[in-house]
Design a protein around this motif. Structure first.
Motif, short mmCIF file in Angstrom:
data_model
loop_
_atom_site.label_atom_id
_atom_site.label_comp_id
_atom_site.label_asym_id
_atom_site.label_seq_id
_atom_site.Cartn_x
_atom_site.Cartn_y
_atom_site.Cartn_z
N ILE A 62 0.84 -1.20 0.00
CA ILE A 62 0.00 0.00 0.00
C ILE A 62 0.88 1.26 0.00
CG2 ILE A 62 -1.77 1.31 1.26
CD1 ILE A 62 -2.77 -1.32 -0.12
N VAL A 63 1.97 1.25 0.75
CA VAL A 63 2.89 2.39 0.76
C VAL A 63 3.48 2.59 -0.64
CG1 VAL A 63 5.14 3.20 1.60
CG2 VAL A 63 3.43 2.36 3.21
N TYR A 64 3.86 1.50 -1.29
CA TYR A 64 4.39 1.62 -2.66
C TYR A 64 3.35 2.26 -3.58
CZ TYR A 64 6.19 0.54 -7.24
OH TYR A 64 6.62 0.66 -8.54
N LEU A 65 2.12 1.78 -3.50
CA LEU A 65 1.05 2.34 -4.34
C LEU A 65 0.85 3.83 -4.02
CD1 LEU A 65 -1.44 -0.65 -4.13
CD2 LEU A 65 -0.31 0.17 -6.21
N LEU A 66 0.88 4.16 -2.75
CA LEU A 66 0.71 5.55 -2.31
C LEU A 66 1.84 6.44 -2.85
CD1 LEU A 66 -0.84 7.59 -0.55
CD2 LEU A 66 0.49 6.80 1.40
N GLU A 67 3.05 5.92 -2.82
CA GLU A 67 4.20 6.71 -3.27
C GLU A 67 4.25 6.88 -4.79
OE1 GLU A 67 7.49 4.60 -1.56
OE2 GLU A 67 7.30 5.63 0.37
N THR A 68 3.64 5.97 -5.52
CA THR A 68 3.77 6.00 -6.98
C THR A 68 2.53 6.53 -7.70
OG1 THR A 68 3.08 3.68 -7.13
CG2 THR A 68 5.45 4.13 -7.01
N VAL A 69 1.48 6.84 -6.98
CA VAL A 69 0.25 7.32 -7.62
C VAL A 69 0.48 8.73 -8.19
CG1 VAL A 69 -0.84 8.35 -5.57
CG2 VAL A 69 -2.26 7.41 -7.38
N ASN A 70 -0.12 9.00 -9.32
CA ASN A 70 -0.03 10.30 -9.98
C ASN A 70 -1.08 11.23 -9.37
OD1 ASN A 70 -0.01 12.53 -11.62
ND2 ASN A 70 -0.17 11.40 -13.54
N ARG A 71 -0.62 12.15 -8.53
CA ARG A 71 -1.54 13.05 -7.82
C ARG A 71 -1.91 14.28 -8.64
NH1 ARG A 71 2.00 11.01 -4.28
NH2 ARG A 71 1.23 9.94 -2.46
N GLU A 72 -1.40 14.36 -9.86
CA GLU A 72 -1.73 15.51 -10.70
C GLU A 72 -3.13 15.38 -11.31
OE1 GLU A 72 1.34 16.20 -13.56
OE2 GLU A 72 2.90 16.16 -12.03
N MET A 73 -3.64 14.17 -11.32
CA MET A 73 -4.99 13.93 -11.85
C MET A 73 -5.96 13.74 -10.68
SD MET A 73 -3.85 11.26 -14.85
CE MET A 73 -5.52 10.93 -15.35
N GLU A 74 -7.21 14.06 -10.92
CA GLU A 74 -8.22 13.94 -9.85
C GLU A 74 -8.32 12.50 -9.33
OE1 GLU A 74 -10.67 15.41 -7.04
OE2 GLU A 74 -9.62 16.59 -8.53
N VAL A 75 -8.31 11.53 -10.25
CA VAL A 75 -8.40 10.13 -9.82
C VAL A 75 -7.19 9.76 -8.97
CG1 VAL A 75 -7.33 9.11 -11.88
CG2 VAL A 75 -9.01 7.80 -10.58
N GLY A 76 -6.02 10.32 -9.28
CA GLY A 76 -4.83 10.06 -8.49
C GLY A 76 -4.94 10.62 -7.08
N LYS A 77 -5.53 11.81 -6.97
CA LYS A 77 -5.75 12.41 -5.65
C LYS A 77 -6.68 11.52 -4.82
CE LYS A 77 -5.16 17.13 -7.28
NZ LYS A 77 -5.83 18.37 -7.62
N ASN A 78 -7.74 11.02 -5.47
CA ASN A 78 -8.69 10.16 -4.77
C ASN A 78 -8.04 8.84 -4.36
OD1 ASN A 78 -10.68 12.11 -5.10
ND2 ASN A 78 -11.49 11.16 -6.95
#
Length: 130
Positions: A62-78
């Motif tokens: 879960i930490v890996y997924l959290l660190e690699t998610v693209n937060r520039e897109m709305e779905v990434g923020k969610n």
């Protein structure tokens, strides 16, 4: 055991190394669920060290997924918020040794995996048709 001496381990290593990012994400979801279920099974068997180890492995994913998610897109923020929530719940489950919390997080990850799998299928159909 080294991957070279174990054909199954070699297959798994090759599968991970050659997976596209979408398939790799699905593999991570599957792994997280596996370790969460393992932690729950260990709790039921009163194997507290085993439950702790399995929970930590799920937390690492879960930490890996959290660190690699693209937060520039709305779905990434969610997704980032959801991964953060799941991580905090796994920590809580580990501290409290609470199988109900593990079940909650496993359900969330399974839902994500199902959605992700459908998205991959649609992407594959679009690529084949387009």
């Amino acid at each position: 055991m080294q991957a070279a001496s174990n054909p199954y381990q070699q297959y798994l290593q090759n599968a991970v190394l050659t997976a596209d990012p979408g398939r790799l994400t699905l593999m991570l979801y599957t792994g997280a669920v596996k370790f969460i279920r393992q932690a729950s099974d260990c709790l039921a068997a009163r194997d507290i060290p085993g439950a702790h180890r399995a929970n930590l492995r799920a937390q690492d994913i879960i930490v890996y997924l959290l660190e690699t998610v693209n937060r520039e897109m709305e779905v990434g923020k969610n997704l980032s918020a959801l991964y953060d929530y799941m991580y905090r719940r796994l920590v809580e489950a580990n501290v409290k040794k609470d199988p109900a919390i593990l079940e909650e997080v496993a359900g969330l990850v399974e839902d994500l995996a199902g959605t992700w799998e459908q998205a991959l299928k649609l992407k594959g159909q679009q690529a084949a048709g387009g």
